[in-house]
Design a protein around this motif. Structure first.
Motif, PDB file in Angstrom:
ATOM      1  N   LEU A   1      29.233 107.155  40.845  1.00 58.92           N
ATOM      2  CA  LEU A   1      28.901 106.928  39.230  1.00 58.92           C
ATOM      3  C   LEU A   1      30.445 106.877  38.803  1.00 58.92           C
ATOM      4  O   LEU A   1      30.838 105.852  37.843  1.00 58.92           O
ATOM      5  CB  LEU A   1      28.207 107.869  38.757  1.00 58.92           C
ATOM      6  CG  LEU A   1      26.481 107.631  38.919  1.00 58.92           C
ATOM      7  CD1 LEU A   1      26.040 108.804  37.779  1.00 58.92           C
ATOM      8  CD2 LEU A   1      26.357 106.417  38.616  1.00 58.92           C
ATOM      9  N   GLU A   2      31.200 107.878  39.071  1.00 59.76           N
ATOM     10  CA  GLU A   2      32.374 108.121  38.277  1.00 59.76           C
ATOM     11  C   GLU A   2      33.462 107.106  38.909  1.00 59.76           C
ATOM     12  O   GLU A   2      34.087 106.593  38.081  1.00 59.76           O
ATOM     13  CB  GLU A   2      32.840 109.680  38.551  1.00 59.76           C
ATOM     14  CG  GLU A   2      32.036 110.575  38.069  1.00 59.76           C
ATOM     15  CD  GLU A   2      32.749 111.975  37.712  1.00 59.76           C
ATOM     16  OE1 GLU A   2      32.520 112.493  36.861  1.00 59.76           O
ATOM     17  OE2 GLU A   2      33.738 112.486  38.597  1.00 59.76           O
ATOM     18  N   GLN A   3      33.465 106.794  40.152  1.00 54.69           N
ATOM     19  CA  GLN A   3      34.495 106.067  40.503  1.00 54.69           C
ATOM     20  C   GLN A   3      34.168 104.438  40.268  1.00 54.69           C
ATOM     21  O   GLN A   3      35.084 103.467  40.224  1.00 54.69           O
ATOM     22  CB  GLN A   3      34.523 106.159  42.102  1.00 54.69           C
ATOM     23  CG  GLN A   3      35.157 107.541  42.097  1.00 54.69           C
ATOM     24  CD  GLN A   3      35.278 107.899  43.884  1.00 54.69           C
ATOM     25  OE1 GLN A   3      34.956 107.345  44.496  1.00 54.69           O
ATOM     26  NE2 GLN A   3      35.799 109.326  44.027  1.00 54.69           N
ATOM     27  N   GLU A   4      33.010 104.124  40.304  1.00 57.24           N
ATOM     28  CA  GLU A   4      32.428 102.790  40.502  1.00 57.24           C
ATOM     29  C   GLU A   4      31.751 102.095  39.246  1.00 57.24           C
ATOM     30  O   GLU A   4      31.364 100.823  39.282  1.00 57.24           O
ATOM     31  CB  GLU A   4      31.695 102.270  41.664  1.00 57.24           C
ATOM     32  CG  GLU A   4      32.719 102.550  42.908  1.00 57.24           C
ATOM     33  CD  GLU A   4      31.828 102.139  44.316  1.00 57.24           C
ATOM     34  OE1 GLU A   4      31.110 101.084  44.255  1.00 57.24           O
ATOM     35  OE2 GLU A   4      31.966 102.734  45.225  1.00 57.24           O
ATOM     36  N   THR A   5      31.366 103.019  38.333  1.00 57.48           N
ATOM     37  CA  THR A   5      30.641 102.478  37.071  1.00 57.48           C
ATOM     38  C   THR A   5      31.216 103.148  35.864  1.00 57.48           C
ATOM     39  O   THR A   5      31.962 103.913  35.758  1.00 57.48           O
ATOM     40  CB  THR A   5      29.202 102.969  37.197  1.00 57.48           C
ATOM     41  OG1 THR A   5      29.042 104.402  36.993  1.00 57.48           O
ATOM     42  CG2 THR A   5      28.540 102.655  38.459  1.00 57.48           C
ATOM     43  N   THR A   6      30.675 102.728  34.784  1.00 63.35           N
ATOM     44  CA  THR A   6      30.978 103.298  33.331  1.00 63.35           C
ATOM     45  C   THR A   6      29.792 104.081  32.980  1.00 63.35           C
ATOM     46  O   THR A   6      29.716 104.463  31.642  1.00 63.35           O
ATOM     47  CB  THR A   6      31.266 102.080  32.567  1.00 63.35           C
ATOM     48  OG1 THR A   6      30.180 101.158  32.261  1.00 63.35           O
ATOM     49  CG2 THR A   6      32.418 101.474  32.974  1.00 63.35           C
ATOM     50  N   ALA A   7      28.751 104.446  33.679  1.00 65.90           N
ATOM     51  CA  ALA A   7      27.782 105.084  33.365  1.00 65.90           C
ATOM     52  C   ALA A   7      28.273 106.565  33.317  1.00 65.90           C
ATOM     53  O   ALA A   7      28.846 107.104  33.991  1.00 65.90           O
ATOM     54  CB  ALA A   7      26.477 105.042  34.317  1.00 65.90           C
ATOM     55  N   ASN A   8      27.383 107.420  32.321  1.00 68.24           N
ATOM     56  CA  ASN A   8      27.575 108.827  32.384  1.00 68.24           C
ATOM     57  C   ASN A   8      26.673 109.664  33.293  1.00 68.24           C
ATOM     58  O   ASN A   8      25.505 109.417  33.083  1.00 68.24           O
ATOM     59  CB  ASN A   8      27.677 109.265  30.852  1.00 68.24           C
ATOM     60  CG  ASN A   8      28.879 108.919  30.220  1.00 68.24           C
ATOM     61  OD1 ASN A   8      29.898 108.738  30.601  1.00 68.24           O
ATOM     62  ND2 ASN A   8      28.568 108.284  28.971  1.00 68.24           N
ATOM     63  N   PRO A   9      27.131 110.647  33.998  1.00 68.32           N
ATOM     64  CA  PRO A   9      25.978 111.481  34.560  1.00 68.32           C
ATOM     65  C   PRO A   9      25.282 112.304  33.509  1.00 68.32           C
ATOM     66  O   PRO A   9      26.000 112.859  32.605  1.00 68.32           O
ATOM     67  CB  PRO A   9      26.725 112.377  35.633  1.00 68.32           C
ATOM     68  CG  PRO A   9      28.253 112.138  35.262  1.00 68.32           C
ATOM     69  CD  PRO A   9      28.331 110.951  34.462  1.00 68.32           C
ATOM     70  N   VAL A  10      24.155 112.567  33.647  1.00 69.20           N
ATOM     71  CA  VAL A  10      23.619 113.326  32.385  1.00 69.20           C
ATOM     72  C   VAL A  10      23.283 114.960  33.219  1.00 69.20           C
ATOM     73  O   VAL A  10      22.681 115.077  34.417  1.00 69.20           O
ATOM     74  CB  VAL A  10      22.131 112.844  32.041  1.00 69.20           C
ATOM     75  CG1 VAL A  10      21.402 114.159  31.169  1.00 69.20           C
ATOM     76  CG2 VAL A  10      22.397 111.594  31.396  1.00 69.20           C
ATOM     77  N   PHE A  11      23.758 115.827  32.519  1.00 74.06           N
ATOM     78  CA  PHE A  11      23.620 117.317  33.143  1.00 74.06           C
ATOM     79  C   PHE A  11      23.007 118.177  31.898  1.00 74.06           C
ATOM     80  O   PHE A  11      22.897 117.919  30.840  1.00 74.06           O
ATOM     81  CB  PHE A  11      24.796 118.030  32.972  1.00 74.06           C
ATOM     82  CG  PHE A  11      25.609 117.746  34.243  1.00 74.06           C
ATOM     83  CD1 PHE A  11      25.759 118.150  35.555  1.00 74.06           C
ATOM     84  CD2 PHE A  11      26.631 116.565  34.106  1.00 74.06           C
ATOM     85  CE1 PHE A  11      26.582 117.633  36.492  1.00 74.06           C
ATOM     86  CE2 PHE A  11      27.276 115.886  35.104  1.00 74.06           C
ATOM     87  CZ  PHE A  11      27.170 116.535  36.459  1.00 74.06           C
TER      88      PHE A  11
END
Ligand SMILES: [Mg+2]
Length: 266
Positions: free
Chosen positions: A123-133
């Motif tokens: 997610l961090e390297q290949e997308t602009t999506a944010n992980p949700v914690f």
């Protein structure tokens, strides 16, 4: 159309009861109709939502929902029952179900930690999506667009195909990881079981991916989608002979409930 009238109505919240482009008062006739069904037909109403309990209660206030739901099914997995009159909180968790649900999710998370870690890196390297914690736990995704989320979903099998217990709930730009046994359909079936109701006595209304699990005859035989439902939901409703309403969100749900309770009964 099933021969019995619904005794339990399970509705999604956002996009199904209310709509962000509409004023709260646009949906007032639906709250009045819920109150009428509860009083005159003894119908029970459950809100079955991806929101957590606090955000659901906030939504009820924000949209000035004057009818009182009988049950709140939250985060696509938890059950909250009404407390006795005068209790400190209006809602009490169904502990047996909710605790089992929590245990199953923690066990799953522990089992798939390496997969979650590599998915997080992707997610961090290949997308602009944010992980949700939540409380430090990686629990889902907030994508920048629905299109981006659709692309990410296509890649998820690369990470989780060997994890048979892993599943997810998708709604707009959001995705929440979950145990495969917990979704809106599972909580609705559990509530129906508690109330001794068969699917022919249950109605479900929803508009998005995370509603699909309850929009099927194993959970509810009376099915409703508002006009703004996504194509995948409308397709499911066509397959199961549900009602695809012409109105947006709560206006469409009202139109369909009137068809079920007023027209069909007359
Ligand atoms: Mg929705």
């Amino acid at each position: 159309m099933p021969s019995s009238l619904p005794k339990l109505i399970s509705t999604d919240f956002d996009g199904t009861l209310v709509h962000h482009d509409h004023d709260p008062e646009d949906f007032q006739p639906l709250w009045d109709f819920f109150s009428y069904l509860q009083k005159e037909h003894g119908v029970l109403w459950a809100i079955n939502t991806g929101r957590d309990l606090d955000f659901t209660l906030y939504g009820l206030e924000e949209y000035q929902i004057s009818a009182k739901p009988d049950f709140l099914l939250t985060m696509e997995r938890e059950i909250h029952l009404p407390a006795e009159e005068g209790a400190p909180s209006a809602w009490i968790p169904h502990l047996a179900w909710n605790e089992r649900c929590q245990e199953d999710h923690l066990a799953l998370e522990e089992k798939i930690t390496p997969q979650l870690d590599s998915f997080h890196r992707f997610l961090e390297q290949e997308t602009t999506a944010n992980p949700v914690f939540e409380e430090g736990r990686f629990v889902g995704i907030e994508a920048s667009t629905e299109q981006e989320l659709a692309q990410i979903v296509l890649r998820m099998d690369d990470f989780f195909s060997s994890s048979a217990d892993f599943s997810y709930q998708r709604n707009g730009i959001y995705l929440r990881f979950c145990h495969v046994n917990y979704h809106k359909g599972a909580v609705l079936r559990e509530l129906s079981r508690m109330l001794s109701l068969s699917p022919s006595e249950v109605c479900a209304a929803g508009d998005n991916f995370n509603d699909l699990a309850m929009l099927e005859p194993t959970a509810a035989e009376h099915l409703i989608a508002p006009e703004n439902a996504i194509p995948e939901v409308k397709e499911a409703l066509r397959k199961h002979r549900g009602i695809i309403a012409e109105g947006i969100a709560g206006q469409g749900v009202l139109e369909a409930l009137k068809t079920i309770f007023v027209t069909k009964q007359a």
